[in-house]
Write a protein that holds these residues in place. Structure first.
Motif, PDB file in Angstrom:
ATOM      1  N   UNK A 193       0.794  -1.227   0.000  1.00 50.99           N
ATOM      2  CA  UNK A 193       0.000   0.000   0.000  1.00 50.99           C
ATOM      3  C   UNK A 193       0.830   1.283   0.000  1.00 50.99           C
ATOM      4  N   UNK A 194       1.834   1.437   0.868  1.00 49.65           N
ATOM      5  CA  UNK A 194       2.627   2.672   0.781  1.00 49.65           C
ATOM      6  C   UNK A 194       3.294   2.842  -0.582  1.00 49.65           C
ATOM      7  N   UNK A 195       3.777   1.747  -1.158  1.00 49.67           N
ATOM      8  CA  UNK A 195       4.425   1.827  -2.455  1.00 49.67           C
ATOM      9  C   UNK A 195       3.463   2.167  -3.574  1.00 49.67           C
ATOM     10  N   UNK A 196       2.293   1.531  -3.580  1.00 44.84           N
ATOM     11  CA  UNK A 196       1.321   1.793  -4.633  1.00 44.84           C
ATOM     12  C   UNK A 196       0.754   3.198  -4.493  1.00 44.84           C
ATOM     13  N   UNK A 197       0.710   3.729  -3.279  1.00 41.40           N
ATOM     14  CA  UNK A 197       0.289   5.112  -3.070  1.00 41.40           C
ATOM     15  C   UNK A 197       1.289   6.070  -3.707  1.00 41.40           C
ATOM     16  N   UNK A 198       2.577   5.791  -3.489  1.00 40.23           N
ATOM     17  CA  UNK A 198       3.633   6.598  -4.105  1.00 40.23           C
ATOM     18  C   UNK A 198       3.526   6.529  -5.625  1.00 40.23           C
ATOM     19  N   UNK A 199       3.368   5.328  -6.148  1.00 41.52           N
ATOM     20  CA  UNK A 199       3.286   5.149  -7.594  1.00 41.52           C
ATOM     21  C   UNK A 199       2.108   5.923  -8.187  1.00 41.52           C
ATOM     22  N   UNK A 200       0.945   5.816  -7.579  1.00 40.69           N
ATOM     23  CA  UNK A 200      -0.259   6.456  -8.124  1.00 40.69           C
ATOM     24  C   UNK A 200      -0.151   7.976  -8.106  1.00 40.69           C
ATOM     25  N   UNK A 201       0.296   8.534  -6.991  1.00 44.22           N
ATOM     26  CA  UNK A 201       0.388   9.990  -6.893  1.00 44.22           C
ATOM     27  C   UNK A 201       1.449  10.527  -7.845  1.00 44.22           C
ATOM     28  N   UNK A 202       2.586   9.842  -7.935  1.00 43.90           N
ATOM     29  CA  UNK A 202       3.632  10.281  -8.862  1.00 43.90           C
ATOM     30  C   UNK A 202       3.129  10.225 -10.305  1.00 43.90           C
ATOM     31  N   UNK A 203       2.329   9.225 -10.618  1.00 46.65           N
ATOM     32  CA  UNK A 203       1.818   9.097 -11.986  1.00 46.65           C
ATOM     33  C   UNK A 203       0.844  10.213 -12.347  1.00 46.65           C
TER      34      UNK A 203
END
Length: 285
Positions: free
Chosen positions: A94-104
C-alpha cells in the motif's frame, strides 16, 4: 412628467460627479488598488484549478477510481504469490502503490498547462500585474488537493482490506506529507514539457515514457534483492525507490533518515532545475 425629469437630471449629474472623479483617478493611476501578493495570486489560480474540476468532474477519475483499481488488482493478483497472503502483502504494497499512483498523476499538470496555452489563456495571464510564477504555482497548488484525495482514497481502501500502519496517525500523516512535497516538486518536470510540446497528446506520451519505467523499476511491488545485480544498481538509486521506502517506513513507525534525506534532496533538485527552466520558457513563450 417632462418638467420633473428635467429638474432631476442636474441633481443626478451632481450626485454622480464624485464617482466620476474617482473613476478618472483610477484610470490615470492616482488611486490604484494594491498589487496582489505572490501567495494571494497563486492561491487564486489554485482555486481556478479546483473550479475546473467542478465543471468537469470526470477529471477526478484518476484520483478515485484509478487508485482503487490499482490497490485491489495488485493486492489480490500478486498477494498470494509474492507474500503468501493478501493480508501480508498489503502491508508492503500500500505505501508503495500510493507513491506510484500519486507520482503518476503529476503528469496531468503538464497536460493542463498545455491545454490552456493552446486556448490562449496564458496570453491573458501574462498581461496581468501579478507575480510571474503565480499561474504555474497555482496549477501545482490545485493538484496538491488531487494528491491528497488520491492518498486518502487509497488509504481508506487499504484499511478496508487489511492494511494496519504500525506508525499510527502520525506515521501516516508524515508519510503522506513527504509524498506531497516530492510530488509538488516532481510536477515541475511536466510544466516544462507542457510549455515545450505542441499538444496535450505529446505531453501525455512523453510523461508516460518517463513515469512508467521510473515507477515500475523500483521497490513499489517487490524487494530489489530478488533482481539482477545491474538492475538493483538502478532501482536502489531511483528517487521513487527512496520515496517509497521512506513512506513505507514512516507508516511502519520507523524513522528512515537516509531515505527521507534522499527524497527531499531529489525534490529540491527537481524544484530548482525544472522550476527555473519552466519560468524561463514561460517568460519567452
Amino acid at each position: 412628467m417632462s418638467t420633473a425629469t428635467a429638474k432631476t437630471e442636474p441633481e443626478d449629474v451632481a450626485l454622480a460627479a464624485p464617482d466620476q472623479e474617482r473613476l478618472s483617478a483610477l484610470l490615470v493611476g492616482q488611486d490604484r488598488p494594491p498589487r496582489p501578493s505572490g501567495l494571494s495570486a497563486s492561491l487564486t489560480f489554485g482555486w481556478r484549478a479546483m473550479l475546473k474540476i467542478k465543471h468537469v468532474p470526470d477529471q477526478l477519475f484518476d484520483v478515485t477510481a484509478f487508485p482503487i483499481m490499482l490497490v485491489l488488482m495488485y493486492t489480490y493478483l500478486f498477494g498470494g504469490a509474492l507474500a503468501g497472503s493478501t493480508e501480508e502483502y498489503i502491508q508492503f504494497l500500500l505505501p508503495g502503490i500510493m507513491v506510484m499512483s500519486v507520482v503518476m498523476i503529476t503528469m496531468y499538470t503538464g497536460v493542463a498547462v498545455n491545454t490552456d496555452i493552446g486556448k490562449g489563456v496564458f496570453d491573458r495571464f501574462r498581461t496581468l500585474p501579478i507575480w510571474r510564477p503565480a499561474p504555474m504555482v497555482g496549477y501545482l497548488l490545485g493538484d496538491v488537493l488531487r494528491y491528497l484525495l488520491a492518498s486518502a482514497v487509497m488509504l481508506s481502501i487499504g484499511m478496508l482490506i487489511g492494511f494496519r500502519p504500525e506508525g499510527g496517525v502520525l506515521g501516516v500523516l508524515a508519510g503522506i506529507a513527504l509524498l506531497i512535497v516530492f510530488s509538488f516538486a516532481f510536477s515541475w518536470i511536466w510544466t516544462m514539457f507542457g510549455l515545450l510540446l505542441r499538444s496535450e497528446k505529446s505531453v501525455m506520451g512523453v510523461s508516460m515514457m518517463v513515469i512508467f519505467p521510473l515507477t515500475f523499476l523500483s521497490n513499489v511491488f517487490v524487494d530489489p534483492k530478488t533482481m539482477p545485480g545491474w538492475l538493483q544498481a538502478f532501482v536502489n538509486n531511483s528517487p521513487v525507490t527512496h520515496l517509497a521506502t521512506a513512506v513505507r517506513e514512516l507508516m511502519a513507525g520507523n524513522w528512515p533518515a537516509a531515505d527521507i534525506a534522499w527524497s527531499l534532496g531529489w525534490a529540491g533538485v527537481f524544484l530548482v532545475v525544472f522550476g527555473v527552466v519552466t519560468m524561463r520558457l514561460y517568460n519567452r513563450k
